[in-house]
Design a protein around this motif. Structure first.
Motif, PDB file in Angstrom:
ATOM      1  N   MET A 217       6.186   1.624   8.165  1.00  0.00           N
ATOM      2  CA  MET A 217       6.272   2.975   7.608  1.00  0.00           C
ATOM      3  C   MET A 217       7.662   3.201   7.021  1.00  0.00           C
ATOM      4  O   MET A 217       8.661   3.083   7.723  1.00  0.00           O
ATOM      5  CB  MET A 217       5.980   4.014   8.697  1.00  0.00           C
ATOM      6  CG  MET A 217       4.691   3.729   9.458  1.00  0.00           C
ATOM      7  SD  MET A 217       4.338   4.960  10.748  1.00  0.00           S
ATOM      8  CE  MET A 217       3.398   6.149   9.818  1.00  0.00           C
ATOM      9  N   ASP A 218       7.711   3.521   5.732  1.00  0.00           N
ATOM     10  CA  ASP A 218       8.999   3.721   5.050  1.00  0.00           C
ATOM     11  C   ASP A 218       9.238   5.215   4.815  1.00  0.00           C
ATOM     12  O   ASP A 218       8.667   5.795   3.903  1.00  0.00           O
ATOM     13  CB  ASP A 218       9.008   2.977   3.712  1.00  0.00           C
ATOM     14  CG  ASP A 218      10.404   2.927   3.103  1.00  0.00           C
ATOM     15  OD1 ASP A 218      11.331   3.522   3.674  1.00  0.00           O
ATOM     16  OD2 ASP A 218      10.548   2.290   2.045  1.00  0.00           O
ATOM     17  N   GLU A 219      10.067   5.811   5.639  1.00  0.00           N
ATOM     18  CA  GLU A 219      10.357   7.254   5.565  1.00  0.00           C
ATOM     19  C   GLU A 219       9.095   8.068   5.336  1.00  0.00           C
ATOM     20  O   GLU A 219       9.007   8.851   4.380  1.00  0.00           O
ATOM     21  CB  GLU A 219      11.390   7.522   4.463  1.00  0.00           C
ATOM     22  CG  GLU A 219      12.628   6.665   4.632  1.00  0.00           C
ATOM     23  CD  GLU A 219      13.905   7.314   4.106  1.00  0.00           C
ATOM     24  OE1 GLU A 219      13.919   8.542   3.971  1.00  0.00           O
ATOM     25  OE2 GLU A 219      14.870   6.587   3.871  1.00  0.00           O
ATOM     26  N   PRO A 220       8.083   7.912   6.221  1.00  0.00           N
ATOM     27  CA  PRO A 220       6.772   8.485   5.948  1.00  0.00           C
ATOM     28  C   PRO A 220       6.756  10.014   5.910  1.00  0.00           C
ATOM     29  O   PRO A 220       5.880  10.602   5.292  1.00  0.00           O
ATOM     30  CB  PRO A 220       5.907   7.972   7.096  1.00  0.00           C
ATOM     31  CG  PRO A 220       6.866   7.715   8.211  1.00  0.00           C
ATOM     32  CD  PRO A 220       8.110   7.232   7.537  1.00  0.00           C
TER      33      PRO A 220
ATOM     34  N   LYS B 223      17.071  -0.606   3.371  1.00  0.00           N
ATOM     35  CA  LYS B 223      15.949  -0.383   4.296  1.00  0.00           C
ATOM     36  C   LYS B 223      14.603  -0.636   3.627  1.00  0.00           C
ATOM     37  O   LYS B 223      13.756  -1.351   4.159  1.00  0.00           O
ATOM     38  CB  LYS B 223      15.973   1.061   4.845  1.00  0.00           C
ATOM     39  CG  LYS B 223      17.239   1.420   5.584  1.00  0.00           C
ATOM     40  CD  LYS B 223      17.185   2.831   6.161  1.00  0.00           C
ATOM     41  CE  LYS B 223      17.083   3.952   5.145  1.00  0.00           C
ATOM     42  NZ  LYS B 223      18.234   4.047   4.226  1.00  0.00           N
ATOM     43  N   SER B 224      14.410  -0.042   2.442  1.00  0.00           N
ATOM     44  CA  SER B 224      13.122  -0.224   1.753  1.00  0.00           C
ATOM     45  C   SER B 224      12.932  -1.672   1.317  1.00  0.00           C
ATOM     46  O   SER B 224      11.814  -2.194   1.345  1.00  0.00           O
ATOM     47  CB  SER B 224      13.017   0.696   0.536  1.00  0.00           C
ATOM     48  OG  SER B 224      12.995   2.038   0.950  1.00  0.00           O
ATOM     49  N   SER B 225      14.036  -2.321   0.933  1.00  0.00           N
ATOM     50  CA  SER B 225      13.948  -3.741   0.563  1.00  0.00           C
ATOM     51  C   SER B 225      13.425  -4.553   1.739  1.00  0.00           C
ATOM     52  O   SER B 225      12.543  -5.407   1.580  1.00  0.00           O
ATOM     53  CB  SER B 225      15.331  -4.272   0.163  1.00  0.00           C
ATOM     54  OG  SER B 225      15.823  -3.563  -0.947  1.00  0.00           O
TER      55      SER B 225
HETATM   56 MG   LIG Z   1      14.346   3.582   0.915  1.00  0.00          MG
END
Ligand SMILES: [Mg+2]
Ligand SMILES: Nc1ncnc2c1ncn2[C@@H]1O[C@H](COP(=O)(O)OP(=O)(O)O)[C@@H](O)[C@H]1O
Length: 266
Positions: free
Chosen positions: A168-171, A56-58
């Motif tokens: 937004m990454d797991e904000p 996901k973050s990638s």
């Molecule tokens: Mg991640």
């Protein structure tokens, strides 16, 4: 016939075509993402949900132009993405504020970095602080604020350059459950007011259903999209929507996908 490059995904806010990501590491190659294809409409609120380590973050870093895909192409607002851009705002899990800068000075960071004139952004900065409910905190320092307030500063900062797209990454991953729900309600209000395209990543199924127009569900690594679910719940969604049968049906459907695909904490 292949369309001319400039026209690819022109009507989409985001167009992802054949994207994969592999990392070379000392212990060999990690295949993080595989065969990602999706088009995202302008103004939509898309939430990507998937198990830990599925890429996901990638994917988000690639959408932010912070790292390149191994294969495939990403277009944002009809332009091929090759580097970070001022029309893309990013919010990470931790707020990344400078402790020696006030709230206002943290907000102005992108303006300073781009060597723009602070004066012409002042009204905009005040407007953004108001949007996130921090109009009375412009002169405070990050350590004087709660975790939720700090994250609201980083949302305001991501919006200051008027990006068309907010990533937004797991904000809200680091916040307690109560603050997190409150922030979800606030974020929904901000989205409704600003009409931005938002792509938010989470590993919480209920957060995904609560926020999204559309939930994209990822498989374990190498991450692929295994489902694409339209969430047809009326807005503005109060937190109480989470106890309705309709909400539960969406949550169950996604949880079932994870059970089939292999484990997740939710
Ligand atoms: Mg991640
Ligand atoms: N810079 C990197 N170098 C090597 N491996 C990486 C790097 N970034 C991520 N990975 C690996 O890629 C996989 C996906 O990571 P990530 O995108 O952070 O997943 P998620 O955000 O879904 O938890 C993981 O196995 C992770 O260890």
């Amino acid at each position: 016939m292949t369309p001319p490059a400039a026209a690819v995904g022109a009507e989409s806010a985001i167009s992802i075509r054949g994207v994969s990501k592999r990392y070379g590491t000392r212990r060999g190659e990690v295949h993080a993402l595989d065969g990602i294809n999706v088009d995202i409409k302008p103004g939509s609120f898309v939430v990507i949900v998937g198990p830990s380590g599925c890429g996901k973050s990638s994917l988000l870093k690639m959408l932010a132009g912070l790292q390149l895909a191994s294969t495939g192409e990403i277009h944002v607002m009809g332009r091929k993405l090759t580097a970070p851009r001022s029309d893309i705002g990013v919010v990470f899990q931790s707020p990344v504020l400078f402790p020696w800068r006030t709230v206002m000075d943290n907000l102005m960071l992108p303006v300073d970095v781009r060597k723009l004139d602070r004066g012409s952004f002042h009204d905009r900065a005040l407007e953004m602080l108001k949007l996130v409910g921090l109009q009375d905190f412009a002169d405070r320092y990050p350590w004087e604020l709660s975790g939720g307030m700090q994250q609201r500063v980083s949302i305001a900062r991501a919006l200051i350059g008027e990006p068309a797209l907010l990533l937004m990454d797991e904000p809200f991953g680091a916040l307690d459950a109560f603050t997190r729900e409150h922030m979800n309600l606030e974020l929904q209000r901000i989205w409704m007011k600003t009409g931005k395209t938002i792509v938010l990543i989470t590993h919480s199924i209920s957060e995904a259903v609560y926020l999204a127009d559309r939930v994209l569900v990822m498989s374990p690594r190498p991450g692929r999209f295994v489902d694409d679910i339209a969430i047809d719940l009326p807005r503005l969604r109060q937190l109480s929507v989470m106890s309705t049968p309709e909400f539960g049906t969406y949550v169950d459907r996604i949880r079932e996908l994870f059970n089939v695909a292999g484990g997740i904490d939710a």
